[in-house]
Design a protein around this motif. Structure first.
Motif, PDB file in Angstrom:
ATOM      1  N   TRP A 218       0.780  -1.275  -0.152  1.00  0.00           N
ATOM      2  CA  TRP A 218       0.061  -0.217   0.042  1.00  0.00           C
ATOM      3  C   TRP A 218       1.027   1.170  -0.114  1.00  0.00           C
ATOM      4  N   GLN A 219       0.484   2.404  -0.649  1.00  0.00           N
ATOM      5  CA  GLN A 219       1.274   3.370  -0.710  1.00  0.00           C
ATOM      6  C   GLN A 219       0.222   4.803  -0.926  1.00  0.00           C
ATOM      7  N   PHE A 220       0.356   5.917  -0.071  1.00  0.00           N
ATOM      8  CA  PHE A 220      -0.381   6.954  -0.246  1.00  0.00           C
ATOM      9  C   PHE A 220       0.430   8.041  -1.135  1.00  0.00           C
ATOM     10  N   ASP A 221      -0.177   9.155  -1.559  1.00  0.00           N
ATOM     11  CA  ASP A 221       0.568   9.931  -2.184  1.00  0.00           C
ATOM     12  C   ASP A 221       0.718  11.363  -1.232  1.00  0.00           C
ATOM     13  N   ARG A 222       0.378  10.920   0.005  1.00  0.00           N
ATOM     14  CA  ARG A 222       0.821  11.915   1.203  1.00  0.00           C
ATOM     15  C   ARG A 222       0.791  11.444   2.428  1.00  0.00           C
ATOM     16  N   PRO A 223       1.225  12.193   3.313  1.00  0.00           N
ATOM     17  CA  PRO A 223       1.195  11.392   4.859  1.00  0.00           C
ATOM     18  C   PRO A 223      -0.277  11.200   5.157  1.00  0.00           C
ATOM     19  N   ALA A 224      -0.358   9.927   5.890  1.00  0.00           N
ATOM     20  CA  ALA A 224      -1.556   9.346   6.341  1.00  0.00           C
ATOM     21  C   ALA A 224      -1.735   8.524   7.537  1.00  0.00           C
ATOM     22  N   VAL A 225      -2.728   8.349   8.173  1.00  0.00           N
ATOM     23  CA  VAL A 225      -3.001   7.569   9.263  1.00  0.00           C
ATOM     24  C   VAL A 225      -4.073   6.538   8.801  1.00  0.00           C
ATOM     25  N   VAL A 240      -9.165   6.110   6.742  1.00  0.00           N
ATOM     26  CA  VAL A 240      -7.718   7.043   6.494  1.00  0.00           C
ATOM     27  C   VAL A 240      -8.217   8.265   6.925  1.00  0.00           C
ATOM     28  N   SER A 241      -7.209   8.978   7.522  1.00  0.00           N
ATOM     29  CA  SER A 241      -7.253  10.213   7.749  1.00  0.00           C
ATOM     30  C   SER A 241      -6.041  11.151   7.307  1.00  0.00           C
ATOM     31  N   ASP A 242      -6.314  12.381   7.246  1.00  0.00           N
ATOM     32  CA  ASP A 242      -5.306  13.528   6.937  1.00  0.00           C
ATOM     33  C   ASP A 242      -4.587  13.946   8.165  1.00  0.00           C
ATOM     34  N   PRO A 243      -3.419  13.396   8.568  1.00  0.00           N
ATOM     35  CA  PRO A 243      -2.875  13.973  10.033  1.00  0.00           C
ATOM     36  C   PRO A 243      -2.350  15.355   9.803  1.00  0.00           C
ATOM     37  N   THR A 244      -2.137  15.934   8.575  1.00  0.00           N
ATOM     38  CA  THR A 244      -1.822  17.324   8.664  1.00  0.00           C
ATOM     39  C   THR A 244      -3.142  18.223   8.704  1.00  0.00           C
ATOM     40  N   GLN A 245      -4.129  17.599   8.603  1.00  0.00           N
ATOM     41  CA  GLN A 245      -5.372  18.666   8.768  1.00  0.00           C
ATOM     42  C   GLN A 245      -5.368  19.837   7.847  1.00  0.00           C
ATOM     43  N   ASN A 246      -5.011  19.582   6.484  1.00  0.00           N
ATOM     44  CA  ASN A 246      -5.040  20.500   5.241  1.00  0.00           C
ATOM     45  C   ASN A 246      -6.282  20.814   4.861  1.00  0.00           C
ATOM     46  N   PRO A 247      -6.958  21.951   5.251  1.00  0.00           N
ATOM     47  CA  PRO A 247      -8.184  22.381   4.471  1.00  0.00           C
ATOM     48  C   PRO A 247      -8.164  22.349   2.993  1.00  0.00           C
ATOM     49  N   ARG A 248      -7.064  22.673   2.443  1.00  0.00           N
ATOM     50  CA  ARG A 248      -7.158  22.750   0.854  1.00  0.00           C
ATOM     51  C   ARG A 248      -7.002  21.269   0.445  1.00  0.00           C
ATOM     52  N   GLY A 277      -9.349  16.437   8.762  1.00  0.00           N
ATOM     53  CA  GLY A 277      -8.806  15.596   9.670  1.00  0.00           C
ATOM     54  C   GLY A 277      -9.664  14.489  10.145  1.00  0.00           C
ATOM     55  N   ARG A 278     -10.771  14.375  10.075  1.00  0.00           N
ATOM     56  CA  ARG A 278     -11.607  13.477  10.183  1.00  0.00           C
ATOM     57  C   ARG A 278     -11.602  12.127   9.272  1.00  0.00           C
ATOM     58  N   SER A 279     -11.619  10.877  10.029  1.00  0.00           N
ATOM     59  CA  SER A 279     -11.348   9.644   9.141  1.00  0.00           C
ATOM     60  C   SER A 279     -12.332   9.400   8.161  1.00  0.00           C
ATOM     61  N   VAL A 280     -12.182   8.685   7.175  1.00  0.00           N
ATOM     62  CA  VAL A 280     -13.386   8.429   6.111  1.00  0.00           C
ATOM     63  C   VAL A 280     -12.978   6.910   5.901  1.00  0.00           C
ATOM     64  N   THR A 281     -14.139   6.148   5.407  1.00  0.00           N
ATOM     65  CA  THR A 281     -13.947   5.012   5.185  1.00  0.00           C
ATOM     66  C   THR A 281     -14.430   4.588   3.783  1.00  0.00           C
ATOM     67  N   VAL A 282     -13.461   3.632   3.180  1.00  0.00           N
ATOM     68  CA  VAL A 282     -13.871   3.415   1.820  1.00  0.00           C
ATOM     69  C   VAL A 282     -14.011   1.827   1.798  1.00  0.00           C
ATOM     70  N   GLU A 283     -14.605   1.079   0.917  1.00  0.00           N
ATOM     71  CA  GLU A 283     -14.619  -0.167   0.700  1.00  0.00           C
ATOM     72  C   GLU A 283     -14.045  -0.664  -0.658  1.00  0.00           C
ATOM     73  N   LEU A 284     -13.023  -1.275  -0.832  1.00  0.00           N
ATOM     74  CA  LEU A 284     -12.210  -1.455  -1.891  1.00  0.00           C
ATOM     75  C   LEU A 284     -12.481  -2.836  -2.395  1.00  0.00           C
ATOM     76  N   PRO A 285     -12.750  -3.251  -3.601  1.00  0.00           N
ATOM     77  CA  PRO A 285     -13.222  -4.420  -4.336  1.00  0.00           C
ATOM     78  C   PRO A 285     -12.298  -5.431  -4.101  1.00  0.00           C
ATOM     79  N   PRO A 286     -12.532  -6.638  -4.185  1.00  0.00           N
ATOM     80  CA  PRO A 286     -11.610  -7.735  -4.274  1.00  0.00           C
ATOM     81  C   PRO A 286     -11.178  -7.534  -5.653  1.00  0.00           C
ATOM     82  N   ASP A 287      -9.813  -8.096  -5.640  1.00  0.00           N
ATOM     83  CA  ASP A 287      -8.899  -8.342  -6.964  1.00  0.00           C
ATOM     84  C   ASP A 287      -9.541  -8.717  -8.087  1.00  0.00           C
ATOM     85  N   SER A 288     -10.733  -9.782  -7.783  1.00  0.00           N
ATOM     86  CA  SER A 288     -11.350 -10.259  -9.004  1.00  0.00           C
ATOM     87  C   SER A 288     -12.479  -9.277  -9.564  1.00  0.00           C
TER      88      SER A 288
END
Length: 295
Positions: A218-225, A240-248, A277-288
């Motif tokens: 796994w790899q994000f394009d910016r810092p993440a928790v 996932v959440s943005d730990p920098t809490q960047n409004p932009r 900064g609040r966390s969000v949840t997404v459902e990623l599909p199976p590889d199939s």
């Protein structure tokens, strides 16, 4: 849940106590059902000329009943409240007290002390405690800490707090069959995998740092928790959440590399102000399942 932070106070020339400004470390806490895993990395003492050593306190609690402690493959030692306890050993060290188990995996000399201490309630909150006639004047205190020394630079530590431990024997068995794996503990990435829960938790301090959990990367394009929960259908639920809490910052990109080398990119929409900064949840599909992007 998982959280992390960078501890590094900015030095002040006018500071009355320079000891407050010479320590830097990256810390993360990973909470599962029965255990909490604590990691520290890039631990550095910027003022080794000062006399104090650097120590990480694992716990400092009321000494309520006998404590059992020692190496996981040796018979445990035992001390009871009222004893004078001073014990030092190299990790790994196990200690069981009051239904809680402590497993110090690394970091330096592990120190376990027990003593009767004079109260200091007025130092903590004078206004609230001054008129409390019932406050304890003395108490038996048990303290477990990791001593990193004075010259530490780029140091690390790791320990587990097991929250349902009937005793030392059970804790030693847990240690030998531990469901938790530390995947990374560096200044760029701290991550833990709980195989029993099929759950990976991570703090990405750097945006270009990949995380391998054994079957995917796994790899994000910016810092993440982030948390990655495997589902029975083969998909993954990502929180996932943005730990920098960047409004932009409107979106975050997650790249997944499967075991067969296939790459998938997912664009995750982040909360708008005032919920940055609040966390969000997404459902990623199976590889199939064919999918190039999930929102």
């Amino acid at each position: 849940g998982v959280c992390g932070f960078i501890y590094a106070k900015q030095p002040l020339k006018s500071a009355e106590d320079p000891r407050l400004y010479h320590l830097a470390v990256r810390k993360s806490y990973f909470c599962f059902e029965d255990e909490m895993v604590c990691l520290g990395s890039d631990l550095t003492n910027r003022r080794p000329d000062l006399p104090e050593t650097i120590a990480t306190t694992v716990d400092q609690t009321e000494w309520r009943e006998p404590v059992e402690f020692g190496h996981p493959d040796a018979p445990p030692r035992r001390a009871a409240p009222g004893d004078k306890l001073t014990f030092t050993a190299e990790a790994p060290l196990l200690a069981a007290h009051g239904g809680v188990g402590y497993i110090v995996l690394s970091g330096g000399a592990v120190e376990l002390t027990g003593e009767n201490r004079t109260e200091r309630w007025l130092e903590f909150d004078r206004n609230a405690n001054l008129k409390r006639e019932d406050r304890p004047r003395r108490a038996d205190i048990l303290m477990l800490q990791i001593n990193h020394g004075r010259q530490v630079r780029g140091g690390e530590y790791a320990y587990i707090v097991q929250l349902r431990t009937p005793g030392f024997a059970a804790l030693a068995d847990y240690y030998r069959n531990c469901p938790v794996r530390i995947l990374a503990n560096t200044h760029r990435l701290q991550a833990v995998r709980h195989d029993g829960l099929r759950l990976t938790q991570a703090v990405f301090f750097n945006s270009d740092e990949p995380l391998s959990d054994g079957s995917r990367t796994w790899q994000f394009d910016r810092p993440a928790v982030a948390m990655f929960q495997d589902r029975p259908d083969g998909g993954v639920t990502v929180t996932v959440s943005d730990p920098t809490q960047n409004p932009r910052l409107k979106t975050m990109t997650l790249t997944k590399r499967s075991a067969d080398g296939a790459l998938r990119t997912f664009c995750i929409e982040l909360p708008e102000p005032p919920w940055v900064g609040r966390s969000v949840t997404v459902e990623l599909p199976p590889d199939s399942v064919s999918a190039d992007e999930v929102r």
